[in-house]
Design an enzyme around this catalytic site. Structure first.
Site, PDB file in Angstrom:
ATOM      1  N   CYS A  99     -35.954   7.789 -38.481  1.00 40.88           N
ATOM      2  CA  CYS A  99     -34.509   7.785 -38.272  1.00 40.88           C
ATOM      3  C   CYS A  99     -34.298   8.399 -36.903  1.00 40.88           C
ATOM      4  O   CYS A  99     -34.359   9.613 -36.743  1.00 40.88           O
ATOM      5  CB  CYS A  99     -33.780   8.598 -39.351  1.00 40.88           C
ATOM      6  SG  CYS A  99     -32.014   8.779 -38.993  1.00 40.88           S
ATOM      7  N   CYS A 102     -30.955  10.757 -36.604  1.00 45.94           N
ATOM      8  CA  CYS A 102     -30.800  12.067 -37.243  1.00 45.94           C
ATOM      9  C   CYS A 102     -31.958  12.316 -38.181  1.00 45.94           C
ATOM     10  O   CYS A 102     -33.061  12.591 -37.761  1.00 45.94           O
ATOM     11  CB  CYS A 102     -29.451  12.149 -37.956  1.00 45.94           C
ATOM     12  SG  CYS A 102     -29.093  10.687 -38.968  1.00 45.94           S
ATOM     13  N   SER A 103     -31.714  12.189 -39.475  1.00 41.80           N
ATOM     14  CA  SER A 103     -32.770  12.519 -40.430  1.00 41.80           C
ATOM     15  C   SER A 103     -32.591  11.772 -41.742  1.00 41.80           C
ATOM     16  O   SER A 103     -32.912  12.299 -42.787  1.00 41.80           O
ATOM     17  CB  SER A 103     -32.779  14.019 -40.690  1.00 41.80           C
ATOM     18  OG  SER A 103     -31.504  14.425 -41.156  1.00 41.80           O
ATOM     19  N   CYS A 104     -32.052  10.545 -41.701  1.00 40.16           N
ATOM     20  CA  CYS A 104     -31.902   9.753 -42.925  1.00 40.16           C
ATOM     21  C   CYS A 104     -33.270   9.645 -43.602  1.00 40.16           C
ATOM     22  O   CYS A 104     -34.254   9.297 -42.962  1.00 40.16           O
ATOM     23  CB  CYS A 104     -31.383   8.352 -42.603  1.00 40.16           C
ATOM     24  SG  CYS A 104     -29.717   8.358 -41.956  1.00 40.16           S
TER      25      CYS A 104
END
Lengths: 194, 95
Positions: A99, A102-104
């Protein structure tokens, strides 16, 4: 909680929880349930799905068609979770999930992401230099295998359905689940015999 | 929502930079702005996160998996395919 150990973030969290309940957004019980589900999620959940897909062709087809439904079938709570997509590795093509924004991360089936998943280095290199990145995980992708990088940017969460390793013929789903690791479902590593 | 894009449709990611105009929330990576890709799959339709992030009324938009050739984005790219979730609002017909 001891006031001596209370940090500003503890007070902020308490205030947000109070507001959520005071404004009727959620009840205390719903917050507690969500915390319980989040803490219970781990790569062992995704590993059970992978092992079943390796041993049950009909389940494999359902999992590739709708990961969230396939997770629910394995009693993994998916209520309120984003849709789950499953990326199928083949002898010709390997998938790697990142991702970059961000941090999906598919937390319902893999739990909290590993620390490096959110690092700027992983996010930048996964899209631009994925073969070099894999090498740092000790993963040598044969030159003839195509590398498909999936940048998870929006409403889906993605997990990899890796190839079943040779030498596991006749293994039970439980035995197989025990060898599937977090990175195998992100695509940074391949499942291997212990 | 616009008409569905069929798999195989060649599209271009809008070369737009809303972040230079003020506060915004964007789900289209900057490295794809202006890039040409191919629609791989329609993933569904979701409320536009760029509006939801500001608690504004959000239109429901089609979401696609769009495939790009990494070497067309970076000269030293190492992967064979790059697949990204993109909302229809960011896609335009490829010239």
């Amino acid at each position: 909680m001891s006031t001596l150990l209370e940090t500003p973030s503890d007070r902020l969290l308490a205030a947000v929880r109070q507001l959520l309940t005071a404004k009727g957004v959620m009840t205390h019980d719903e917050i507690a349930e969500r915390i319980r589900i989040t803490d219970a999620a781990s790569p062992a959940q995704g590993a059970r799905m992978v092992a079943r897909a390796w041993t049950d062709p009909a389940y494999r087809a359902r999992m590739l068609a709708d990961g969230a439904k396939a997770a629910e079938e394995m009693d993994i709570p998916m209520r309120g979770m984003p849709p789950l997509g499953v990326l199928e590795d083949t002898a010709e093509q390997h998938n790697l999930v990142v991702c970059t924004l961000c941090s999906c991360y598919p937390r319902a089936v893999l739990g909290y992401p590993p620390f490096w998943f959110k690092s700027a280095a992983y996010r930048a290199r996964a899209v631009r230099d994925p073969r070099g990145l894999l090498l740092e995980f000790g993963t040598v992708l044969p030159a003839e295998v195509k590398l498909r990088v999936v940048d998870s940017t929006a409403d889906y969460r993605w997990m990899v359905l890796p190839l079943r390793p040779a030498g596991t013929e006749g293994w039970s789903a439980a035995q197989l689940a025990a060898i599937v690791r977090e990175g195998d479902m992100i695509g940074t590593t391949f499942p291997r015999l212990p | 929502m616009s008409a569905l894009l069929a798999p195989g449709t060649v599209v271009r990611v809008r070369d737009d930079w809303p972040e230079t105009r003020g506060p915004c929330h964007i789900r289209t990576p900057h490295y794809l702005r202006g890039a040409r890709g191919v629609v791989e799959k329609h993933l569904g339709a979701f409320a536009n996160p760029e509006e939801l992030a500001f608690a504004r009324p959000a239109k429901v938009l089609n979401l696609y998996h769009v495939r790009f050739v990494p070497a067309a984005i970076w000269p030293d790219a190492g992967g064979d395919a790059l697949v990204v979730e993109l909302f229809e609002s960011w896609l335009e017909a490829a010239a």
